[in-house]
Design a protein around this motif. Structure first.
Motif, mmCIF file in Angstrom:
data_model
loop_
_atom_site.group_PDB
_atom_site.id
_atom_site.type_symbol
_atom_site.label_atom_id
_atom_site.label_comp_id
_atom_site.label_asym_id
_atom_site.label_seq_id
_atom_site.Cartn_x
_atom_site.Cartn_y
_atom_site.Cartn_z
ATOM 1 N N TYR A 94 12.515 4.614 9.223
ATOM 2 C CA TYR A 94 11.370 3.882 8.695
ATOM 3 C C TYR A 94 11.945 2.814 7.774
ATOM 4 C CZ TYR A 94 7.434 3.029 5.471
ATOM 5 O OH TYR A 94 6.468 2.455 4.688
ATOM 6 N N HIS A 154 -10.169 8.610 9.302
ATOM 7 C CA HIS A 154 -10.957 7.746 10.179
ATOM 8 C C HIS A 154 -12.012 8.605 10.859
ATOM 9 C CE1 HIS A 154 -7.614 4.816 9.801
ATOM 10 N NE2 HIS A 154 -6.877 5.902 9.846
ATOM 11 N N ILE A 214 0.133 9.563 13.713
ATOM 12 C CA ILE A 214 0.925 10.094 12.605
ATOM 13 C C ILE A 214 0.015 10.856 11.652
ATOM 14 C CG2 ILE A 214 2.789 8.399 12.756
ATOM 15 C CD1 ILE A 214 1.419 6.958 10.362
ATOM 16 N N TRP A 225 11.061 2.203 12.636
ATOM 17 C CA TRP A 225 9.639 2.340 12.315
ATOM 18 C C TRP A 225 9.297 1.365 11.188
ATOM 19 C CZ3 TRP A 225 5.101 3.601 9.938
ATOM 20 C CH2 TRP A 225 4.142 4.250 10.712
ATOM 21 N N HIS A 233 9.432 11.458 4.647
ATOM 22 C CA HIS A 233 9.365 10.508 3.538
ATOM 23 C C HIS A 233 10.194 11.063 2.397
ATOM 24 C CE1 HIS A 233 6.292 8.352 5.701
ATOM 25 N NE2 HIS A 233 6.124 7.490 4.718
ATOM 26 N N TRP A 291 -2.595 -3.240 9.759
ATOM 27 C CA TRP A 291 -1.605 -2.226 10.132
ATOM 28 C C TRP A 291 -1.030 -2.489 11.512
ATOM 29 C CZ3 TRP A 291 -5.491 1.690 7.886
ATOM 30 C CH2 TRP A 291 -5.260 1.807 6.507
ATOM 31 N N GLY A 337 -3.362 5.799 12.957
ATOM 32 C CA GLY A 337 -3.234 6.321 11.596
ATOM 33 C C GLY A 337 -3.521 7.799 11.510
ATOM 34 N N ASP A 338 -3.543 8.327 10.302
ATOM 35 C CA ASP A 338 -3.844 9.747 10.103
ATOM 36 C C ASP A 338 -5.279 10.049 10.520
ATOM 37 O OD1 ASP A 338 -2.857 8.131 8.098
ATOM 38 O OD2 ASP A 338 -3.041 9.623 6.534
ATOM 39 N N LEU A 378 3.821 -2.057 7.567
ATOM 40 C CA LEU A 378 3.085 -3.071 6.820
ATOM 41 C C LEU A 378 3.727 -4.458 6.888
ATOM 42 C CD1 LEU A 378 1.880 -1.147 3.664
ATOM 43 C CD2 LEU A 378 0.729 -1.438 5.825
ATOM 44 N N TRP A 431 -5.506 8.048 4.240
ATOM 45 C CA TRP A 431 -6.588 7.484 5.048
ATOM 46 C C TRP A 431 -7.112 8.467 6.073
ATOM 47 C CZ3 TRP A 431 -8.417 3.555 2.681
ATOM 48 C CH2 TRP A 431 -7.569 2.720 1.940
ATOM 49 N N ARG A 474 3.896 -1.606 13.814
ATOM 50 C CA ARG A 474 3.684 -2.198 12.487
ATOM 51 C C ARG A 474 4.763 -3.213 12.113
ATOM 52 N NH1 ARG A 474 1.645 2.847 8.874
ATOM 53 N NH2 ARG A 474 0.073 3.617 10.332
ATOM 54 N N HIS A 529 11.538 2.717 1.448
ATOM 55 C CA HIS A 529 10.074 2.647 1.393
ATOM 56 C C HIS A 529 9.664 1.502 0.470
ATOM 57 C CE1 HIS A 529 5.890 4.037 1.418
ATOM 58 N NE2 HIS A 529 6.220 4.569 2.579
ATOM 59 N N HIS A 530 8.360 1.421 0.168
ATOM 60 C CA HIS A 530 7.852 0.292 -0.626
ATOM 61 C C HIS A 530 8.536 0.179 -1.994
ATOM 62 C CE1 HIS A 530 5.068 0.433 2.590
ATOM 63 N NE2 HIS A 530 4.043 1.033 2.013
ATOM 64 N N GLY A 537 -4.549 6.350 -0.492
ATOM 65 C CA GLY A 537 -3.663 6.150 0.661
ATOM 66 C C GLY A 537 -3.704 7.259 1.707
ATOM 67 N N GLU A 550 4.378 8.581 -2.531
ATOM 68 C CA GLU A 550 5.369 7.504 -2.441
ATOM 69 C C GLU A 550 4.813 6.193 -2.999
ATOM 70 O OE1 GLU A 550 3.712 8.838 -0.051
ATOM 71 O OE2 GLU A 550 2.861 7.241 1.172
ATOM 72 N N TRP A 551 3.526 6.218 -3.370
ATOM 73 C CA TRP A 551 2.884 5.045 -3.983
ATOM 74 C C TRP A 551 2.789 5.180 -5.503
ATOM 75 C CZ3 TRP A 551 0.220 0.492 -2.132
ATOM 76 C CH2 TRP A 551 0.397 0.252 -0.763
HETATM 77 C C1 JFZ Z 1 1.702 3.422 5.278
HETATM 78 C C2 JFZ Z 1 2.453 3.477 3.957
HETATM 79 O O1 JFZ Z 1 1.867 2.612 3.021
HETATM 80 C C3 JFZ Z 1 2.457 4.911 3.464
HETATM 81 O O2 JFZ Z 1 3.127 5.000 2.233
HETATM 82 C C4 JFZ Z 1 3.142 5.781 4.496
HETATM 83 O O3 JFZ Z 1 4.498 5.393 4.619
HETATM 84 C C5 JFZ Z 1 2.421 5.661 5.839
HETATM 85 C C6 JFZ Z 1 3.145 6.377 6.929
HETATM 86 O O4 JFZ Z 1 2.287 4.293 6.223
HETATM 87 O O5 JFZ Z 1 0.375 3.763 5.032
HETATM 88 C C7 JFZ Z 1 -0.537 3.887 5.992
HETATM 89 C C8 JFZ Z 1 -0.884 2.830 6.782
HETATM 90 C C9 JFZ Z 1 -1.882 2.981 7.751
HETATM 91 C C10 JFZ Z 1 -2.525 4.195 7.880
HETATM 92 C C11 JFZ Z 1 -2.176 5.256 7.089
HETATM 93 C C12 JFZ Z 1 -1.183 5.091 6.144
HETATM 94 N N1 JFZ Z 1 -3.551 4.354 8.815
HETATM 95 O O6 JFZ Z 1 -3.789 3.464 9.663
HETATM 96 O O7 JFZ Z 1 -4.245 5.395 8.812
#
Ligand code: JFZ
Length: 597
Positions: free
Chosen positions: A168, A486, A279, A220, A55, A30, A263-264, A223, A484, A251, A124-125, A482, A76-77
């Motif tokens: 983004y 921590h 974020i 922004w 998003h 990331w 990350g989140d 990946l 995530w 990123r 997006h992806h 997705g 979004e996935w």
């Molecule tokens: C990425 C994208 O794959 C996702 O769809 C979304 O746009 C997000 C904002 O960014 O996914 C992540 C990548 C890293 C973390 C979290 C989501 N992270 O480090 O916690």
């Protein structure tokens, strides 16, 4: 083929296990790194503190449902989750008609919420351009009944409200394109030509975005992949040439971003200097999911914003508008509530730097030259609020809301405020301490306060002192897909000599319940440990919660193990070590002390 993949995966796992932790590898992917030189236009970003992430794409129309099945986690996935063939997914465009989209309403909401910058998914992806693109017909103007460019409208509307605007852009992952990254369910990876995807689509589209929408605060990227460091540098340079003032997120990859992204659920343990952002998404998904109503409350957003600011960063909070162009009801409502708080208390957030007093049982701090802002999340029962380690001379103390002065006294480096009455459930009441002299450095050595005036004191894993094998480690996992999370834990307490300790300052003697918050798997459970505190030893035996796996929740138990009696106020060490040599005792997330009432 299958077998080969399996072997490759195994090799990868062995490699990962050997070289670094999984979380670290994901972090590299990331990419939170930035160049050594600070971007000259980073000042506005550092001051902004609160951004809105949006998003919005074809996935918003699908709303987490495909072929009668519901999907959870990152909406979004969905194309990837349901392995939807690119040709079939592309047909969603013919049903995408967000007639309720109103750029001025979105900008008004952002403004009411106190937001200073807005970043929206241009692509997006899924590969679909939400803007007018000559580089690909798979875009909102050409491929949908809507037929207009909402990004143009939003660029104009945000400019009118003095909100910095950004895009983004998923530069590598593109599931629509045969040569794009990461769609292996339609396209053979071995036949992909990433260079052609970059030159045919990603680079031309990024150039369109940096040319046709006025000044962009941020691009922004997300990946990285398929490019060497030199190629990434070339990409960055060619784009910066179009708008030198625009900031690129980390990123973009290869350490070439202008600011760092975490990350989140990821806020650094100690303050981080330089420009960075945490974020979070408002519910559990970035893109709209009709059945995801797990929105963070206004109080949670307000406290999150203060916590991130107290470490020196920005919070960019995401909302996912639906396929008709409406921002979810709860996002609108809770963002406006947050804005009301910011209208009164913005001075303690915007333009601040990290607070030099670390987290306290009552809350967190932010700072400006000559001012320390106390963000009080929990009011002490007797109204006496202790700010330890405050060495500067105090000029004035007052409530930020109404400027009413607050009485205070100083004993050595202890500053004690006598707080006025305010609602117990107020999410964050701010007090200002004006002082003379230079701003002190961040104090990371002071003992943590334990007092009977708070329902709990939480001693986080990262504040532990380690001796022997123990380490702190961040575990990354998702609940659904997705989303995530921590969590930092102390690990590797295996032998008697592997001990950890917390430096405490108990301001009020009394009985305290000791609660251990940990995760413990099949291998380690039923082992004994010893807590040493205030001259006594307390035994406990671990309970099983479950294993750590990347795609399941890491479960923690709050295990109440003992009551400790503290006779005298003063400084104490609370230590923990295994009772015998054995397996890892647990993954310890925190020790919680609760006064017994
Ligand atoms: C990425 C994208 O794959 C996702 O769809 C979304 O746009 C997000 C904002 O960014 O996914 C992540 C990548 C890293 C973390 C979290 C989501 N992270 O480090 O916690």
């Amino acid at each position: 083929m299958k077998k080969q993949k399996y072997i490759r995966l195994l090799l990868c796992l062995v490699f990962f296990a050997k070289t670094s932790s999984y979380a670290q590898v994901m972090e590299e992917m990331w990419d939170k790194g930035t160049g050594l030189k600070e971007h000259p236009n980073v000042g506005w970003f550092k001051d902004a503190k609160f951004g809105l992430f949006i998003h919005w794409g074809l996935y918003s129309k699908l709303a987490g449902k495909w072929n009668g099945k519901n999907y959870y986690g990152s909406g979004e996935w969905i194309m990837n989750q349901a392995k939807i063939p690119a040709a079939e997914y592309a047909k969603v465009a013919s049903t995408f008609n967000p007639v309720n989209f109103n750029a001025d309403e979105w900008a008004q909401l952002a403004s009411d919420a106190g937001i200073k910058y807005l970043v929206i998914t241009a692509k997006h992806h899924e590969g679909f351009a939400m803007f007018d693109s000559k580089a690909s017909d798979f875009n909102i103007v050409k491929a949908t009944p809507y037929g207009k460019d909402p990004m143009k409208a939003l660029a104009t509307a945000t400019a009118k409200k003095n909100i910095r605007f950004g895009f983004y852009y998923s530069q590598f992952v593109d599931w629509h394109e045969p040569n794009g990254g990461r769609n292996s369910w339609d396209f053979d990876e071995s036949k992909k030509n990433y260079a052609s995807y970059y030159s045919q689509k990603a680079i031309p589209q990024l150039k369109e975005l940096l040319t046709n929408y006025g000044p962009l605060g941020i691009v922004w990227f997300d990946l990285p992949g398929g490019l060497t460091k030199e190629e990434t540098q070339k990409l960055v340079d060619s784009l910066h040439a179009l708008q030198p003032q625009s900031l690129f997120s980390s990123r973009v990859g290869q350490g070439l971003g202008d600011y760092k992204d975490f990350g989140d659920s990821e806020i650094p343990d100690a303050p981080v200097k330089g420009a960075w952002e945490s974020i979070y998404t408002h519910n559990d998904s970035w893109g709209y999911i009709e059945h995801d109503l797990n929105f963070k409350s206004p109080a949670a957003i307000i406290q999150l914003l203060a916590k991130v600011a107290s470490k020196g960063g920005n919070l960019m909070l995401n909302v996912g508008p639906d396929g008709n162009g409406r921002i979810p009801y709860h996002s609108v409502k809770y963002l406006r509530e947050t804005g009301k708080w910011l209208k009164k208390n913005g001075e303690a957030i915007y333009g601040t730097t990290y607070g030099f007093i670390p987290q306290q049982p009552w809350g967190v701090t932010t700072a400006k030259p000559g001012k320390l802002f106390l963000h009080v999340f929990s009011r002490p029962g007797n109204g006496k609020l202790l700010v330890p380690g405050f060495s500067n001379a105090v000029k004035a103390v007052y409530a930020l809301g109404n400027r009413q002065s607050v009485s205070w006294k100083k004993a050595g480096n202890d500053l004690e405020l006598q707080l006025p009455a305010f609602a117990q459930d107020a999410p964050n009441t701010v007090f200002v301490v004006e002082y003379t002299g230079a701003q002190p450095g961040y104090d990371n050595k002071s003992a943590q306060i334990v007092s009977g005036q708070y329902a709990t004191t939480v001693l986080d894993a990262h504040t532990a002192r380690l001796s022997g094998n123990p380490k702190t480690k961040s575990f990354t996992f998702s609940h659904y897909f997705g989303d995530w999370k921590h969590e930092t834990c102390v690990i590797d307490m295996q032998q008697k000599k592997d001990s950890i300790s917390f430096q405490l300052r108990v301001t009020e003697p009394g009985d305290y319940r000791i609660v251990l918050e940990y995760s413990c798997g099949q291998e380690g459970f039923k082992q004994e440990g010893v807590i040493g505190f205030a001259g006594q030893q307390y035994l406990f035996r671990t309970l099983k919660t479950g294993e750590f796996e990347k795609n399941t929740p890491l479960l923690f138990i709050k295990h109440a193990v003992s009551i400790a009696t503290v006779q005298q106020p003063g400084e104490y060490t609370l230590s923990i070590h295994p009772y015998q040599d054995g397996k890892e005792l647990f993954k310890l997330r925190s020790v919680i002390l609760e006064p017994v009432k």
